[in-house]
Each structure stands twice: as structure tokens, then as C-alpha cells.
Design an enzyme around this catalytic site. Structure first.
Site, PDB file in Angstrom:
ATOM      1  N   ILE A  93      23.589   2.984  63.757  1.00  0.00           N
ATOM      2  CA  ILE A  93      22.583   4.024  63.928  1.00  0.00           C
ATOM      3  C   ILE A  93      21.875   3.842  65.255  1.00  0.00           C
ATOM      4  O   ILE A  93      21.749   2.728  65.767  1.00  0.00           O
ATOM      5  CB  ILE A  93      21.570   4.018  62.776  1.00  0.00           C
ATOM      6  CG1 ILE A  93      20.920   2.648  62.654  1.00  0.00           C
ATOM      7  CG2 ILE A  93      22.258   4.389  61.480  1.00  0.00           C
ATOM      8  CD1 ILE A  93      19.915   2.570  61.537  1.00  0.00           C
ATOM      9  N   CYS A  94      21.417   4.960  65.795  1.00  0.00           N
ATOM     10  CA  CYS A  94      20.780   4.993  67.102  1.00  0.00           C
ATOM     11  C   CYS A  94      19.265   4.982  66.901  1.00  0.00           C
ATOM     12  O   CYS A  94      18.693   5.936  66.384  1.00  0.00           O
ATOM     13  CB  CYS A  94      21.207   6.250  67.853  1.00  0.00           C
ATOM     14  SG  CYS A  94      20.286   6.540  69.343  1.00  0.00           S
ATOM     15  N   LEU A  95      18.639   3.886  67.293  1.00  0.00           N
ATOM     16  CA  LEU A  95      17.188   3.762  67.208  1.00  0.00           C
ATOM     17  C   LEU A  95      16.695   3.100  68.475  1.00  0.00           C
ATOM     18  O   LEU A  95      17.475   2.500  69.216  1.00  0.00           O
ATOM     19  CB  LEU A  95      16.776   2.899  66.006  1.00  0.00           C
ATOM     20  CG  LEU A  95      17.120   3.404  64.617  1.00  0.00           C
ATOM     21  CD1 LEU A  95      16.869   2.310  63.606  1.00  0.00           C
ATOM     22  CD2 LEU A  95      16.311   4.640  64.275  1.00  0.00           C
ATOM     23  N   TYR A 100      21.823   0.729  70.984  1.00  0.00           N
ATOM     24  CA  TYR A 100      22.055   1.955  71.750  1.00  0.00           C
ATOM     25  C   TYR A 100      21.082   2.071  72.921  1.00  0.00           C
ATOM     26  O   TYR A 100      21.365   2.739  73.901  1.00  0.00           O
ATOM     27  CB  TYR A 100      21.894   3.187  70.850  1.00  0.00           C
ATOM     28  CG  TYR A 100      23.124   3.504  70.040  1.00  0.00           C
ATOM     29  CD1 TYR A 100      23.245   3.069  68.732  1.00  0.00           C
ATOM     30  CD2 TYR A 100      24.163   4.245  70.596  1.00  0.00           C
ATOM     31  CE1 TYR A 100      24.365   3.361  67.988  1.00  0.00           C
ATOM     32  CE2 TYR A 100      25.284   4.541  69.855  1.00  0.00           C
ATOM     33  CZ  TYR A 100      25.388   4.095  68.557  1.00  0.00           C
ATOM     34  OH  TYR A 100      26.497   4.380  67.827  1.00  0.00           O
ATOM     35  N   LEU A 130      22.433   9.892  66.856  1.00  0.00           N
ATOM     36  CA  LEU A 130      23.660   9.332  66.306  1.00  0.00           C
ATOM     37  C   LEU A 130      23.367   8.568  65.023  1.00  0.00           C
ATOM     38  O   LEU A 130      22.469   7.734  64.976  1.00  0.00           O
ATOM     39  CB  LEU A 130      24.303   8.390  67.323  1.00  0.00           C
ATOM     40  CG  LEU A 130      25.189   9.055  68.373  1.00  0.00           C
ATOM     41  CD1 LEU A 130      25.589   8.038  69.426  1.00  0.00           C
ATOM     42  CD2 LEU A 130      26.414   9.664  67.730  1.00  0.00           C
TER      43      LEU A 130
END
Lengths: 313, 84
Positions: A93-95, A100, A130
Site C-alpha cells: 500500500i502507498c502511504l 513508496y 495505490l
């Protein structure tokens, strides 16, 4: 200690991770739980509770954290394993705390801060990032209820063992999903538009709080009653005690007066003279003892003074 | 009552005068050393930033050198400048 001995303690990343493991074990949090695999300390399995006052409340969401080899100078990656309606499963996951965005990472952050941030991210909109999803509230709540039933299936037997262990502990900690709110939410959704539904939801939530408040008030009202009753009982006991003492005093005073008055007049009372003589004898004996004690004390004082003079010279 | 002193030993201890007790990067105590060193003290000193946050010298150097953009303080995220 045996497990610890396996790792290369010369590696600074391993040292940092071991510090975090100790801190996590000595200072556990009710909102999440995390532990590394035994064979790979760079891979952690975690579970977080859904944030309170949200559609995720009561849910238990599992995930995996992969720490980089140069941790804490590079951010880890996060992957959710339990369906939540907010994050895709089995996809990184995008955090702002994940790999990312390494430019946003801070080396002072840790697994603990990452999990706190993840819980805080749950109610926010995905925004097309994402690995993010934007399910409806009722779907998310259904997934929250479902998440408690079984832990997710993932990876090797060792991983599954860690996941199951974490799930059991989280179940013992976690409060159940609020069922009433679920029913109310469904009714609102069926009958009213979204905005009105959300407003009434907030109102009912407030009402719920008031109801809880009134319940607590009633409980508070019930609790002091035993205390007041015990106080009343104590008061009665004290009153009785006082009454008894007063009565006994009155008896004593009354008994003393008639003994003195009729003695010189009535010869019939002469029968009681032996009693009176006994009392006088006892009094005289007591006085004699007191006088002897005083004499002895003076004698000892003189001896003490002499001793003091001798000691001084 | 008389006491006769035969001999005495002087002992001194030192500690870093920092606000915190541990380095925010490696989580080791300031009175310890960073993960790469073996002895605290002159070999592994502390260093302060202009924001008054302290770190092990090796930890903050590693962090500053690993950043492609302007390095920030790991604790307060202000631009990192070594205190002169």
C-alpha cells in the site's frame, strides 16, 4: 535469548529491530499487536483494531511489514492481509510512511508509530492511491464483522502460526462490533439520503452517549445506597452505645447517693457496714502503696544524681 | 572513637548533557554508543543540531549522507544544520 542469539547482532539494523521488539513486548498497546517471524526478524506480522467511532470499529485487520536491510534509514513496506474495504489485500500500500515515499520517511519512526498511523489512515478517503479502496460504509462494517471470525491465510506454516497467535490475543482484547449501530445504519441507509443518514447517525450516536450517561447515573445512584444504609446502622449502634453508657452512669450516681444519706440514721443499714469498711481498707491500702512508691522514687533520684556527679568528675 | 584512614580511591563518572536518554535513530542510550561502535565517549560522541536535538555522530552522519534532498532533523523535521 535463544532466538536472539540467532541474529547477527553486529548489524545495526538488527540491533535497532531487537530494541523495538523489547519495547513492544514490555509496553504493549491495546490497539495493535506486532511481532517478527522467528526465522526472519525483518518480516513482521501485525494486527490492528479498527479505529473507534468508525465503520471499522471492532474489526481485526492483519498485515505484514517488511523492513529494509538498512532500516531505520529506509522506510518499510506494508501489506494488508484482511479485507477491510479501505486497503487492497496482498498488495503493498502507498502511504507517507511506506517505501513508496522514502522522502517522507524519518529514522525516528518505528513499527509502533507506523501502526498508529495506519489505524489513523483507516477512516480517511483512499483518493485513488495505490492499494487503496473506497467501499461503502455498510460493506466495510460487514467486512469488520467478518474479520473477527477467522484470521487470514497467508504464506508458510510459521507465518500462519504467528498470525493465528496474534488473532487469538487480539480477540481477547477487542470489544465486539457495535451491533445496534449496525442495524440503525442499515435502516437509515434504506430510508434516507446519504447526508441526512449521516446527520441522523451522528445524532443517534449522541443519543447513545446520553443513554450510556443515564445508565451510569443510575448505577451511581444505586451504589451509594449500601453506604448510606451502613452509615445509618452505625449511627443506630452509636446511639445505643451512648444510651447504655448514660444509663450505667445514672445507675452509679443514684447508687452512691442513698448509700451516704441513710447510714447514720437507720440501724438497719448497719448490716452494710462491713462493705463500707472493706472499701475504706482498700483505699487505705492503695494510699500506702502510693506513698511507698513516691519514697522509692525519691531514693532512686538521689542515687541517680550521685551517679551523674561521679560520671562528671 | 578514632578512625584511621589507610587509603582512598577517587572515582569519577561522566554523562552526556542531553535532553533525552536515547538516540532517536538507533534507539541506543546516549551513554552507550551507536550500533557500529564498541565504546562510548570520544570514539562515539553526540552531536547537536540547530534545533537542539542530539544524536550519535555516526547515526546522524549516516542519515544526512543517505538523503538525496535537504536532510531534515529526524525528530522535528526541520532542516538539519549542525550546531556550530
Amino acid at each position: 535469548m535463544e532466538a536472539t542469539a540467532k541474529y547477527n547482532r553486529g548489524n545495526p539494523a538488527v540491533k535497532r529491530i531487537l530494541q523495538e521488539v523489547k519495547e513492544m513486548q514490555s509496553n504493549p498497546s491495546p490497539d495493535f499487536m506486532a511481532m517478527p517471524l522467528e526465522e526472519d526478524i525483518f518480516e513482521w506480522q501485525f494486527a490492528i483494531l479498527g479505529p473507534r467511532d468508525s465503520e471499522f470499529e471492532g474489526g481485526i485487520y492483519h498485515g505484514r511489514i517488511q523492513l529494509p536491510s538498512d532500516y531505520p534509514f529506509k522506510p518499510p513496506s506494508f501489506m494488508l492481509l484482511t479485507p477491510s474495504g479501505r486497503f487492497e489485500i496482498q498488495k503493498k500500500i502507498c502511504l507517507s510512511i511506506s517505501n513508496y515515499h522514502p522522502e517522507h520517511w524519518q529514522p525516528s519512526w518505528s513499527v509502533r508509530t507506523a501502526l498508529v498511523a495506519l489505524i489513523a489512515f483507516m477512516p480517511t478517503p483512499g483518493g485513488g492511491a495505490l492499494g487503496s479502496l473506497d467501499f461503502k460504509k455498510e460493506d466495510r462494517r460487514a467486512l469488520a464483522i467478518k474479520s473477527r471470525e477467522t484470521p487470514p491465510k497467508f504464506g508458510s506454516a510459521e507465518r500462519q502460526k504467528v498470525i493465528d497467535e496474534i488473532h487469538e490475543q487480539m480477540l481477547s482484547r477487542a470489544p465486539p462490533v457495535p451491533q445496534l449501530l449496525t442495524n440503525e445504519t442499515n435502516e437509515e441507509t434504506n430510508q434516507l439520503p446519504a447526508s441526512d443518514a449521516s446527520d441522523e447517525h451522528a445524532h443517534k450516536a449522541v443519543g447513545g452517549v446520553n443513554t450510556a450517561g443515564s445508565n451510569s447515573d443510575s448505577v451511581n445512584n444505586d451504589l451509594p445506597r449500601p453506604d448510606s444504609e451502613s452509615e445509618i446502622v452505625q449511627h443506630i449502634v452509636e446511639g445505643r452505645t451512648e444510651g447504655v453508657s448514660n444509663h450505667s452512669r445514672a445507675n452509679l450516681s443514684r447508687e452512691n447517693i442513698p448509700r451516704v444519706a441513710p447510714t447514720p440514721q437507720n440501724p438497719v443499714v448497719a448490716i452494710q457496714k462491713p462493705k463500707h469498711d472493706r472499701l475504706l481498707t482498700l483505699a487505705a491500702f492503695g494510699l500506702t502503696l502510693a506513698i511507698m512508691a513516691l519514697v522509692i522514687k525519691k531514693f532512686f533520684k538521689i542515687n541517680g544524681l550521685a551517679g551523674y556527679i561521679e560520671g562528671k568528675f | 572513637m578514632k578512625v584511621k584512614i589507610l587509603q582512598w580511591h577517587g572515582v569519577a563518572s561522566w554523562t552526556w548533557n542531553a535532553q533525552d536518554e536515547t538516540c532517536g535513530i538507533c534507539r541506543m542510550a546516549f551513554d552507550g554508543c551507536c550500533p557500529d561502535c564498541k565504546f562510548p565517549g570520544d570514539d562515539c560522541p553526540l552531536i547537536w543540531g540547530s534545533c537542539n536535538h542530539a544524536f550519535h555522530l555516526h547515526c546522524i552522519l549516516k542519515w544526512v549522507n543517505s538523503q538525496t534532498s535537504t536532510p531534515l532533523c529526524p525528530m522535528c523535521r526541520r532542516e538539519w544544520q549542525f550546531k556550530g
